[in-house]
Motif scaffolding. Structure first.
Motif, PDB file in Angstrom:
ATOM      1  N   ALA A  45      30.612  20.618   8.932  1.00 15.00           N
ATOM      2  CA  ALA A  45      31.145  21.852   8.354  1.00 15.00           C
ATOM      3  C   ALA A  45      30.577  21.992   6.943  1.00 15.00           C
ATOM      4  N   PHE A  46      29.804  23.034   6.719  1.00 15.75           N
ATOM      5  CA  PHE A  46      29.213  23.274   5.405  1.00 15.75           C
ATOM      6  C   PHE A  46      30.112  24.149   4.535  1.00 15.75           C
ATOM      7  N   ASP A  47      30.324  23.731   3.293  1.00 13.34           N
ATOM      8  CA  ASP A  47      30.813  24.661   2.288  1.00 13.34           C
ATOM      9  C   ASP A  47      29.722  25.714   2.104  1.00 13.34           C
ATOM     10  N   VAL A  48      30.066  26.879   1.551  1.00 14.88           N
ATOM     11  CA  VAL A  48      29.093  27.967   1.501  1.00 14.88           C
ATOM     12  C   VAL A  48      28.614  28.287   0.082  1.00 14.88           C
ATOM     13  N   VAL A  49      29.510  28.782  -0.767  1.00 11.03           N
ATOM     14  CA  VAL A  49      29.069  29.249  -2.083  1.00 11.03           C
ATOM     15  C   VAL A  49      28.656  28.058  -2.952  1.00 11.03           C
ATOM     16  N   ALA A  73      28.428  43.290  -5.653  1.00  9.59           N
ATOM     17  CA  ALA A  73      27.585  43.719  -4.531  1.00  9.59           C
ATOM     18  C   ALA A  73      26.388  42.794  -4.364  1.00  9.59           C
ATOM     19  N   GLY A  74      26.060  42.057  -5.405  1.00  6.37           N
ATOM     20  CA  GLY A  74      24.967  41.098  -5.316  1.00  6.37           C
ATOM     21  C   GLY A  74      25.206  40.016  -4.286  1.00  6.37           C
ATOM     22  N   PHE A  75      26.476  39.782  -3.930  1.00  9.81           N
ATOM     23  CA  PHE A  75      26.783  38.790  -2.901  1.00  9.81           C
ATOM     24  C   PHE A  75      26.165  39.156  -1.554  1.00  9.81           C
ATOM     25  N   HIS A  76      25.883  40.430  -1.349  1.00 12.67           N
ATOM     26  CA  HIS A  76      25.353  40.878  -0.062  1.00 12.67           C
ATOM     27  C   HIS A  76      23.890  40.506   0.136  1.00 12.67           C
ATOM     28  N   GLU A  77      23.232  40.050  -0.923  1.00 19.23           N
ATOM     29  CA  GLU A  77      21.807  39.758  -0.812  1.00 19.23           C
ATOM     30  C   GLU A  77      21.433  38.392  -1.390  1.00 19.23           C
ATOM     31  N   LEU A  78      22.411  37.515  -1.552  1.00 16.90           N
ATOM     32  CA  LEU A  78      22.120  36.205  -2.136  1.00 16.90           C
ATOM     33  C   LEU A  78      21.297  35.340  -1.184  1.00 16.90           C
ATOM     34  N   PRO A  79      20.343  34.591  -1.722  1.00 17.18           N
ATOM     35  CA  PRO A  79      19.506  33.730  -0.893  1.00 17.18           C
ATOM     36  C   PRO A  79      20.138  32.367  -0.660  1.00 17.18           C
ATOM     37  N   ALA A  80      19.603  31.675   0.311  1.00 19.10           N
ATOM     38  CA  ALA A  80      19.988  30.280   0.538  1.00 19.10           C
ATOM     39  C   ALA A  80      19.156  29.382  -0.369  1.00 19.10           C
ATOM     40  N   THR A 127      29.056  35.557   7.120  1.00 20.54           N
ATOM     41  CA  THR A 127      28.253  35.932   8.282  1.00 20.54           C
ATOM     42  C   THR A 127      27.035  36.737   7.856  1.00 20.54           C
ATOM     43  N   ARG A 128      27.242  37.671   6.929  1.00 18.53           N
ATOM     44  CA  ARG A 128      26.124  38.488   6.437  1.00 18.53           C
ATOM     45  C   ARG A 128      25.091  37.609   5.737  1.00 18.53           C
ATOM     46  N   PHE A 129      25.558  36.651   4.943  1.00 15.36           N
ATOM     47  CA  PHE A 129      24.650  35.722   4.265  1.00 15.36           C
ATOM     48  C   PHE A 129      23.814  34.940   5.272  1.00 15.36           C
TER      49      PHE A 129
END
Length: 228
Positions: free
Chosen positions: A9-13, A85-92, A122-124
């Motif tokens: 299980a990965f943490d995300v942010v 809104a920048g959260f919608h386009e953040l990279p990995a 999910t969008r990320f």
């Protein structure tokens, strides 16, 4: 001795998601770009504080409130919306895809467990072409509790359908690993954010410089019942 998990299980942010592209949006709002870390630390603190008080607010609401406080109330709602809104386009981060590929090649399934919303995560994943690696996205919103209380990890286990020793939590935050350890999970911590694992937390089972290092070490753990 930790054993090889069947699911990670990965943490995300910050673990998967890089916040770097938010810096220009902070500048657009008249905030110093270097305040991104301070804002996110406040965001985590406030989410945890609500949980400790027995309350809950979702990630977007706490993120907006933390940004408004950081600006001492100088930002209007439209400006705050522009920043978030920048959260919608953040990279990995660069180590994410190879780490997931390492686990997939080892036959270990993967999920995400985030303080953020299911929709944003999910969008990320889709935006970064990582969704094919992830079986499901689990949000703390399901239990109205920010990490790291044990009930969050217990909920994740129930959603995954596995026992604690069959699941590993991987994060770049030591507090997240501490909570997962309290719930009986195996833990993997990458040092690329914090640098040093805090002595006040239960040590992680696997430590690496980045997610690839952690994934490789998890994949080589002995299987349950196997002599180490």
């Amino acid at each position: 001795m930790p054993t090889r998990p069947r699911t990670v299980a990965f943490d995300v942010v910050e673990t998967l998601m890089s916040l770097e592209p938010l810096r220009p949006r902070f500048a657009d709002a008249g905030l110093a770009p270097e305040l991104v870390e301070r804002w996110f630390d406040r965001l985590l603190r406030d989410g945890m504080a609500l949980t400790l008080a027995g309350d809950y607010e979702p990630f977007p609401a706490v993120a907006a409130a933390a940004l408004k406080t950081l600006s001492r109330g100088d930002l209007d709602d439209d400006t705050i919306a522009h920043v978030l809104a920048g959260f919608h386009e953040l990279p990995a981060h660069p180590d994410v895809e190879p780490a997931m590929r390492t686990l997939a090649d080892a036959g270990i399934s993967m999920v995400c467990l985030s303080n953020g919303t299911t929709e944003t995560t999910t969008r990320f994943l889709e935006h970064n072409a990582l969704d094919h690696h992830i079986d499901q996205v689990i949000s703390v919103a399901d239990v109205h509790s920010w990490k790291p209380p044990v009930r969050v990890y217990d909920h994740a286990l129930s959603q995954i359908g596995r026992a604690p020793h069959e699941v590993a939590l991987v994060a770049v935050h030591a507090f997240d690993c501490h909570g997962a350890k309290r719930a009986g999970l195996t833990t993997g911590w990458a040092d690329r954010l914090e640098g040093v694992y805090s002595d006040v937390f239960i040590p992680a089972d696997v430590v690496g410089h980045d997610l690839v290092d952690v994934a490789q070490r998890i994949a080589t753990l002995p299987e349950a019942g196997q002599d180490s």
